[in-house]
Write a protein that holds these residues in place. Structure first.
Motif, mmCIF file in Angstrom:
data_model
loop_
_atom_site.group_PDB
_atom_site.id
_atom_site.type_symbol
_atom_site.label_atom_id
_atom_site.label_comp_id
_atom_site.label_asym_id
_atom_site.label_seq_id
_atom_site.Cartn_x
_atom_site.Cartn_y
_atom_site.Cartn_z
ATOM 1 N N THR A 96 1.024 -1.234 -0.097
ATOM 2 C CA THR A 96 0.430 -0.276 0.328
ATOM 3 C C THR A 96 0.832 1.577 -0.003
ATOM 4 O O THR A 96 0.457 2.105 -0.896
ATOM 5 N N ALA A 97 2.121 0.989 1.309
ATOM 6 C CA ALA A 97 2.923 2.827 0.804
ATOM 7 C C ALA A 97 3.748 2.263 -0.297
ATOM 8 O O ALA A 97 4.274 3.865 -0.581
ATOM 9 N N LEU A 98 3.619 1.521 -1.309
ATOM 10 C CA LEU A 98 4.372 1.651 -2.428
ATOM 11 C C LEU A 98 3.588 2.207 -3.201
ATOM 12 O O LEU A 98 4.112 2.865 -4.290
ATOM 13 N N GLU A 99 2.205 1.792 -3.385
ATOM 14 C CA GLU A 99 1.418 2.117 -4.078
ATOM 15 C C GLU A 99 1.401 3.515 -4.207
ATOM 16 O O GLU A 99 1.160 4.634 -5.132
ATOM 17 N N ASP A 100 1.031 4.259 -3.131
ATOM 18 C CA ASP A 100 1.049 5.959 -2.984
ATOM 19 C C ASP A 100 2.170 6.684 -3.125
ATOM 20 O O ASP A 100 1.829 7.565 -3.628
ATOM 21 N N LEU A 101 3.308 6.144 -3.077
ATOM 22 C CA LEU A 101 4.801 6.388 -3.771
ATOM 23 C C LEU A 101 4.222 6.614 -4.995
ATOM 24 O O LEU A 101 5.072 7.280 -5.752
ATOM 25 N N TYR A 102 4.222 5.519 -5.196
ATOM 26 C CA TYR A 102 3.529 6.107 -7.512
ATOM 27 C C TYR A 102 3.336 6.477 -7.437
ATOM 28 O O TYR A 102 2.377 7.422 -8.824
ATOM 29 N N LEU A 103 1.932 7.145 -6.741
ATOM 30 C CA LEU A 103 0.576 7.654 -7.127
ATOM 31 C C LEU A 103 0.268 9.066 -8.269
ATOM 32 O O LEU A 103 -0.479 9.015 -9.102
ATOM 33 N N PRO A 104 2.033 9.722 -7.623
ATOM 34 C CA PRO A 104 1.509 11.034 -8.551
ATOM 35 C C PRO A 104 2.086 10.431 -9.735
ATOM 36 O O PRO A 104 2.200 11.401 -10.487
ATOM 37 N N PHE A 105 2.455 9.871 -10.045
ATOM 38 C CA PHE A 105 3.460 9.101 -11.752
ATOM 39 C C PHE A 105 2.541 8.778 -12.107
ATOM 40 O O PHE A 105 2.825 7.757 -13.234
ATOM 41 N N LYS A 106 1.165 8.061 -11.677
ATOM 42 C CA LYS A 106 0.631 7.112 -13.201
ATOM 43 C C LYS A 106 -1.418 7.944 -13.248
ATOM 44 O O LYS A 106 -1.836 7.536 -13.119
ATOM 45 N N LYS A 107 -0.966 9.508 -13.141
ATOM 46 C CA LYS A 107 -2.228 10.458 -13.168
ATOM 47 C C LYS A 107 -2.290 9.769 -15.233
ATOM 48 O O LYS A 107 -1.854 9.323 -16.234
ATOM 49 N N SER A 108 -4.035 9.840 -14.992
ATOM 50 C CA SER A 108 -3.819 10.097 -16.605
ATOM 51 C C SER A 108 -4.657 11.453 -16.938
ATOM 52 O O SER A 108 -4.710 12.503 -16.160
ATOM 53 N N ARG A 109 -4.548 11.745 -18.231
ATOM 54 C CA ARG A 109 -4.375 13.022 -18.573
ATOM 55 C C ARG A 109 -5.259 13.342 -19.034
ATOM 56 O O ARG A 109 -5.435 14.101 -19.422
ATOM 57 N N LYS A 110 -6.960 12.598 -18.041
ATOM 58 C CA LYS A 110 -7.860 13.037 -18.544
ATOM 59 C C LYS A 110 -9.070 13.561 -16.949
ATOM 60 O O LYS A 110 -9.700 14.330 -16.604
ATOM 61 N N THR A 111 -7.513 14.119 -16.052
ATOM 62 C CA THR A 111 -8.111 14.515 -14.848
ATOM 63 C C THR A 111 -8.467 15.782 -14.711
ATOM 64 O O THR A 111 -7.219 16.537 -15.553
ATOM 65 N N LYS A 112 -8.666 16.568 -13.866
ATOM 66 C CA LYS A 112 -9.584 18.082 -13.683
ATOM 67 C C LYS A 112 -8.312 18.682 -13.682
ATOM 68 O O LYS A 112 -8.270 19.527 -13.713
ATOM 69 N N ALA A 113 -7.145 18.096 -12.752
ATOM 70 C CA ALA A 113 -6.099 19.135 -12.282
ATOM 71 C C ALA A 113 -5.296 19.026 -13.795
ATOM 72 O O ALA A 113 -4.188 19.585 -13.719
ATOM 73 N N GLU A 114 -4.809 17.425 -14.410
ATOM 74 C CA GLU A 114 -4.013 17.985 -15.318
ATOM 75 C C GLU A 114 -4.995 18.869 -16.326
ATOM 76 O O GLU A 114 -4.109 19.428 -16.896
ATOM 77 N N LYS A 115 -6.130 19.302 -16.553
ATOM 78 C CA LYS A 115 -6.579 19.628 -17.213
ATOM 79 C C LYS A 115 -6.188 21.713 -17.266
ATOM 80 O O LYS A 115 -5.179 21.947 -17.622
ATOM 81 N N ALA A 116 -6.316 21.135 -15.723
ATOM 82 C CA ALA A 116 -5.980 23.415 -15.315
ATOM 83 C C ALA A 116 -5.006 23.087 -15.297
ATOM 84 O O ALA A 116 -3.819 24.582 -15.891
ATOM 85 N N ARG A 117 -3.817 22.848 -14.470
ATOM 86 C CA ARG A 117 -2.488 22.028 -15.642
ATOM 87 C C ARG A 117 -2.152 22.915 -16.878
ATOM 88 O O ARG A 117 -1.367 24.093 -17.215
ATOM 89 N N GLN A 118 -2.074 22.047 -17.489
ATOM 90 C CA GLN A 118 -2.858 22.790 -19.304
ATOM 91 C C GLN A 118 -2.656 23.447 -19.518
ATOM 92 O O GLN A 118 -2.755 24.037 -20.443
ATOM 93 N N ILE A 119 -3.952 24.662 -18.747
ATOM 94 C CA ILE A 119 -4.122 25.790 -19.384
ATOM 95 C C ILE A 119 -3.093 26.876 -18.324
ATOM 96 O O ILE A 119 -3.707 27.829 -18.354
ATOM 97 N N GLY A 120 -2.295 26.639 -17.453
ATOM 98 C CA GLY A 120 -1.589 27.575 -17.137
ATOM 99 C C GLY A 120 -1.774 27.737 -16.065
ATOM 100 O O GLY A 120 -1.399 28.591 -15.252
ATOM 101 N N LEU A 121 -2.155 27.084 -15.043
ATOM 102 C CA LEU A 121 -3.229 27.019 -13.156
ATOM 103 C C LEU A 121 -2.427 26.336 -11.967
ATOM 104 O O LEU A 121 -2.691 27.273 -11.122
ATOM 105 N N GLU A 122 -1.112 26.275 -12.082
ATOM 106 C CA GLU A 122 0.022 25.111 -11.750
ATOM 107 C C GLU A 122 0.169 26.230 -10.813
ATOM 108 O O GLU A 122 0.927 26.673 -9.373
ATOM 109 N N PRO A 123 0.932 27.805 -12.010
ATOM 110 C CA PRO A 123 1.673 29.026 -10.252
ATOM 111 C C PRO A 123 0.453 29.247 -9.451
ATOM 112 O O PRO A 123 0.981 29.423 -8.204
ATOM 113 N N LEU A 124 -0.798 29.633 -9.635
ATOM 114 C CA LEU A 124 -1.544 29.462 -9.124
ATOM 115 C C LEU A 124 -2.008 29.131 -7.658
ATOM 116 O O LEU A 124 -1.974 29.724 -6.693
ATOM 117 N N ALA A 125 -1.487 28.192 -7.913
ATOM 118 C CA ALA A 125 -2.014 26.719 -7.511
ATOM 119 C C ALA A 125 -0.695 26.839 -5.893
ATOM 120 O O ALA A 125 -1.539 26.364 -4.708
#
Length: 708
Positions: A96-125
């Motif tokens: 379980t701990a291993l999968e938690d470590l891997y979690l940030p690196f296995k995102k789907s490109r369709k997430t709301k967060a990824e869409k927000a990054r693509q339109i330049g909102l990560e600096p605001l976050a």
């Protein structure tokens, strides 16, 4: 990094040397029965259960290491693998701990967060998460461009990114896991459209149910999950949302400004949309795994007791598969279980030819020198048993009622067709009933264990884990009893240590072509049976009436020279040692110890010489039901009845009392004191006296109490 040996030792608390030597033997392709029986000096006298634990944790460690390798490769391919992250992954000993470590690196490109990054909102976050800005809206206004149409959209996108960061935090996830473990509730609601469905009634106890997930018994959880899978109820896992949110906020919010307001909104979003669904599913899955393990353990215990059930031995048997309209299928078997004769009699309605049936059974028993009668416990069993007991046989005749669970599965199987290609399924089923009486183990290994009718919710648990555990049980039982190589079926031979299905076929074919094996040494002539297979299996294969008496014992061929030396030192033949306890007890075993053979093995050799080939199973005993009780309508509260335990579950034991429906002794009625383990009070096929507590004829339920 933790090594394999360190990992197993930490999990089992077994001595490191025992673990290391056992792992070495496993890596040499030695089987658990062989290691536990013939390598006691190397393992430190570990038993099958302890060696089984080593096998389990060895496989667990290897699976963990394989997953680590895959994760490291995946992160490295993204160009994001740092030395710190690599170290964390390599030292992790929890999946379980291993999968938690891997979690940030296995995102789907369709997430709301990824869409927000693509339109330049990560600096605001990042600005919001710094919690230093007061006028967040003014800052957000700078990001209103391109696909961002308003301040609200900018802030919402930033919150989606923050929510993802919160979801990926190990401390947050572990805190919610802790709350799930301690406080999670499982609740159910009936599906309205199914409420009146007649098939729903079996699940009506769970229409509106609530219970702490950590305390729910395994059988109840599996029943609830089955009801959900069949579409009758909805299941929900929940914790106190306010407490969970407060805990998360306490870990993240450090200010009291506009940033804090945005983070608070992001926390609620992360909890509701990401954390709660994932971790409630995880909690339910963990509970399901525990329930599976419990149910599989019950099944394994039952199967072991069933396989090691009392054999009648090599006796000539007449077996009856009872029936009404289609008649009773009768077969006569010789002492080795070979079919001599078959016929159908019709003693029951509609033909009711009881006189003809009695004459036929009487003449068959005399003609084939029958020593015992086996009657299947299905339809018309009690009527057939009553008929048989009326017959005045010329010789004493033992009459047994035998469980026919799974006999129909066997009769239609490939194995049965190969054994009896010229007979239909009804004849094969009768043969199986008769052979079960002669030797339950030899016959039941031919049937898929799930079809034998013991256990609970066997179709709802992890099927891979179930099969593995049941195969282990069968292998353990077969090797504990030993196998007569000259009479064993391919199915039975395949479970012998080191043999397997292919070599079992080769042994069977070689026997058919060249005749009976005269010695263990002759086993080496079987095609493709090499030194390793011979080492692993020879001691579990018995040769009856062999020239060398050790060939019909559990003494391993590698130890024959020791027995021969003992006999030589005593001035005797090996045959004169067999069963001669006074001589065997006087032998000083220490003088026969070597670097590889010590007192544990020598003690086993002496025990075996005292009673070579002794069957560890008790002999079958005749049992008679109350002849006045034939249906559930004949039962009344307060009656004392004889019965046979035919299934054991975590919540009690089911007992055959001679009617179609088995009665239940709930665990609270097994003893006047607290009962934690049903198996501590009753065992499968045990003959018991029970008291009838309650009879529910409409629901066909019988409540019993164990009578001491």
């Amino acid at each position: 990094m933790t090594s394999l040996i360190q990992y197993i030792t930490s999990q089992t608390q077994l001595p490191e040397s025992s673990v290391k030597n056992t792992v070495d033997l496993l890596n040499e392709d030695c089987t658990v029965p062989f290691i536990s029986r013939y390598r006691k000096e190397r393992t430190g006298n570990l038993d099958e259960v302890q060696i089984g634990e080593i096998v389990k944790y060895k496989e667990q460690f290897e699976a963990l290491e394989k997953r680590k390798t895959a994760i490291l490769k995946a992160i490295e391919e993204q160009g994001k693998l740092t030395s710190e992250l690599q170290h964390k992954i390599e030292i992790t000993q929890d999946i379980t701990a291993l999968e938690d470590l891997y979690l940030p690196f296995k995102k789907s490109r369709k997430t709301k967060a990824e869409k927000a990054r693509q339109i330049g909102l990560e600096p605001l976050a990042k600005i919001i998460m710094s919690q230093n800005a007061n006028d967040v809206e003014s800052i957000a206004f700078k990001y209103v461009k391109g696909e961002v149409n308003s301040v609200d959209e900018a802030l919402e996108g930033a919150r989606h990114i923050i929510a993802e960061w919160i979801n990926e935090r190990t401390d947050v996830r572990n805190n919610i896991r802790y709350q799930m473990e301690r406080f999670a509730m499982i609740t159910t609601k009936v599906v309205k459209t199914k409420a009146e469905d007649e098939n729903t009634q079996k699940f009506r106890d769970y229409f509106d149910w609530e219970e702490n997930l950590s305390r729910i018994p395994s059988h109840r959880l599996l029943a609830i999950l089955r009801a959900e899978s069949e579409g009758f109820i909805k299941v929900k896992i929940s914790i106190d949302d306010d407490r969970a949110l407060t805990k998360i906020e306490g870990r993240i919010i450090r200010s009291n400004n506009a940033c804090a307001e945005q983070i608070e909104l992001a926390i609620k979003d992360a909890y509701k949309r990401l954390l709660l669904p994932a971790l409630s599913n995880e909690a339910l899955q963990l509970a399901k795994e525990k329930a599976d393990a419990s149910a599989i353990s019950v099944f394994a215990k039952n199967l072991k007791q069933l396989l090691l059930g009392s054999p009648l031995g090599e006796k000539r048997v007449l077996a009856i598969d009872p029936g009404f309209r289609t008649g009773c299928k009768v077969v006569c078997l010789d002492a080795q279980g070979s079919l001599l004769y078959n016929e159908t009699i019709y003693p029951h309605p509609p033909k009711s030819d009881s006189t003809g049936a009695i004459k036929k059974l009487s003449s068959l028993c005399e003609a084939y020198k029958i020593e015992a009668i086996a009657i299947g416990n299905g339809t018309a069993s009690r009527e057939t048993e009553a008929l048989v007991r009326k017959i005045h046989f010329k010789n004493d005749m033992q009459v047994f009622v035998v469980s026919e669970a799974g006999a129909s599965i066997y009769s239609a199987s490939k194995i049965a067709h190969e054994e009896f290609p010229n007979y239909d399924v009804t004849v094969r089923g009768s043969v199986s009933i008769g052979r079960r009486l002669q030797d339950p183990l030899a016959e039941l290994v031919k049937i898929d264990a799930k079809s034998i009718g013991v256990g609970q919710y066997q179709h709802d648990v992890d099927q891979t884990k179930l099969k593995k555990e049941l195969d282990t049980v069968v292998e353990s039982c077969v090797n504990a009893v030993g196998v007569n190589i000259n009479t064993a079926s391919v199915s039975l031979l395949s479970y012998v240590s080191g043999i397997g299905p292919k070599l079992a076929e080769n042994i069977f074919n070689y026997r058919n072509e060249h005749g009976m094996f005269k010695s263990r040494a002759a086993i080496k002539k079987v095609p493709r049976l090499g030194d390793k297979a011979f080492q692993q299996g020879a001691a579990f294969l018995r040769i009856k009436s062999a020239k060398n008496p050790l060939d019909d014992s559990a003494v391993h061929p590698e130890s024959y020279r020791i027995v021969e030396q003992m006999a030589k030192d005593l001035g005797k033949e090996v045959t004169s040692l067999i069963g001669n306890e006074s001589v065997l007890n006087a032998i000083d075993l220490k003088q026969y110890c070597t670097e590889t053979i010590g007192l544990p093995t020598l003690d086993d050799i002496i025990k075996e010489l005292k009673k070579p080939g002794l069957d560890i199973r008790e002999q079958a005993k005749v049992f008679t039901f109350n002849q006045n009780i034939k249906t559930i309508n004949d039962l009344q509260a307060g009656q004392l009845l004889s019965g046979i335990v035919n299934n054991i579950t975590n919540f009690g034991a089911f007992v055959d009392i001679g009617v179609k429906e088995s009665g239940l002794i709930h665990l609270s009625n097994l003893s006047d004191s607290f009962v934690s383990d049903v198996n501590a009070h009753v065992s499968l096929h045990q003959q018991v006296i029970v008291k009838v507590l309650e009879v529910d004829i409409p629901r066909k339920r019988i409540q019993l109490k164990l009578h001491k």
